[in-house]
Design an enzyme around this catalytic site. Structure first.
Site, short mmCIF file in Angstrom:
data_model
loop_
_atom_site.label_atom_id
_atom_site.label_comp_id
_atom_site.label_asym_id
_atom_site.label_seq_id
_atom_site.Cartn_x
_atom_site.Cartn_y
_atom_site.Cartn_z
CG ASP A 109 -60.10 34.01 73.70
OD1 ASP A 109 -60.33 33.34 72.67
OD2 ASP A 109 -59.71 35.19 73.67
CE1 TYR A 216 -53.93 40.23 75.98
CE2 TYR A 216 -54.19 42.50 75.19
CZ TYR A 216 -54.13 41.59 76.23
OH TYR A 216 -54.25 42.03 77.53
CG HIS A 281 -64.63 30.87 72.29
ND1 HIS A 281 -63.53 30.05 72.15
CD2 HIS A 281 -64.14 32.12 72.55
CE1 HIS A 281 -62.43 30.76 72.31
NE2 HIS A 281 -62.76 32.01 72.56
#
Length: 306
Positions: A109, A216, A281
């Site tokens: 990720d 982020y 994910h």
């Protein structure tokens, strides 16, 4: 370590310690001896996402080091520095602080976007590159512009994160319940269990973590039209010279497989793409045995194919 951060001091066949790099204090977890494998986590997690690999990699003869990224877990939470070039400098500084000139870098990720960035901006530090659920940053940027009913829609949470203050409150209220929902929504069936979800929810409610983690997303979104974002995009056109393994879950609804596919165009070295059926994910946690077989097999190959 502050008492609020004690929740990330999870015991296991590993050692917790603090490493300083570039003026920032990082909490790292280490196991094994051999070639260094630096493990970089994503959102909304912390080093513990690599607990399975902190067992399998040492058994295979590697030195595995998982780090809490800037702003997460037991690491420092400075008010700025959440752009990918600075985060890449953090990680390359960590490699040197760990006594090595380079490492195998595995990133999931945001940790994967960071790993791609390291391989371009400081290529000598990345001996091999493994990205998990993380397209090349230019592929992601392009998909957000050209795939409105696919990746743009899948990224709607990230657009909501651009708001000030409110997203932090949503992510931390009711014991981090929204963090648990994100894990459920982005994963394949059967993961996470209640204990895993609780661990991530608790770690995300450490003071300042929610704000730092969202920074982020805010940098990536807001920089697209700013000079720093354009400079970054230009730099990332440089091809990756490290052998690269790209791993993705077929059921990933956060970063779509079709967004990640095609990242190999930015790799000049041997490149391998693997799609895990039945995983979302978080394949390194959802199907750790299958994931580790693929990872260790590729690391054991002295000349990984394309």
């Amino acid at each position: 370590m502050a008492s609020d951060e004690a929740v990330v001091q999870i015991e296991g066949p590993w050692t917790h310690r603090t490493v300083h790099a570039g003026g920032t204090r990082f909490h790292v977890v280490e196991a094994g001896d051999g070639p260094l494998v630096l493990l970089l986590h994503g959102f909304p997690q912390f080093w513990w996402t690599w607990r399975h690999q902190l067992r399998s990699l040492p058994e295979a003869g590697f030195r595995a080091v998982a780090v809490d990224l800037r702003g997460y877990g037991g690491s420092d939470k400075p008010p700025r520095g959440y752009d990918l070039p600075t985060l890449a400098a953090d990680a390359t500084g960590l490699i040197k602080a760990l006594g090595e000139t380079g490492a195998i870098v595995v990133g999931h990720d945001w940790g994967g976007l960071l790993a791609w960035t390291m391989a371009v901006l400081d290529p000598k530090c990345v001996h091999r590159l493994v990205t998990v659920s993380a397209p090349h940053p230019l592929r992601l940027r392009n998909a957000l512009l050209t795939d409105p009913f696919g990746q743009l829609r899948a990224s709607r949470r990230a657009f909501g994160f651009q708001l000030p203050l409110l997203p932090e409150r949503r992510l931390t209220r009711r014991g981090g319940a929204l963090v648990g929902r994100l894990l459920d929504d982005w994963s394949g069936p059967g993961w996470p269990d209640q204990e895993t979800s609780r661990t991530y929810r608790e770690a995300f409610t450490i003071p300042a973590v929610s704000h730092c983690a969202l920074e982020y997303h805010r940098w990536f979104g807001r920089s697209q039209l700013r000079p720093d974002g354009r400079r970054y995009a230009r730099a990332m056109r440089t091809e990756v010279e490290a052998p690269t393994l790209q791993l993705h879950g077929a059921l990933d609804t956060c970063t779509l497989p079709r967004t990640a596919q095609g990242s190999g165009r930015y790799v000049a070295a041997p490149y391998r793409w693997r799609l895990f059926e039945g995983a979302g994910h978080f394949p390194h946690e959802e199907i750790p045995d299958v994931f580790d077989t693929e990872l260790l097999g590729w690391l054991d190959d002295p000349e990984p194919d394309r």
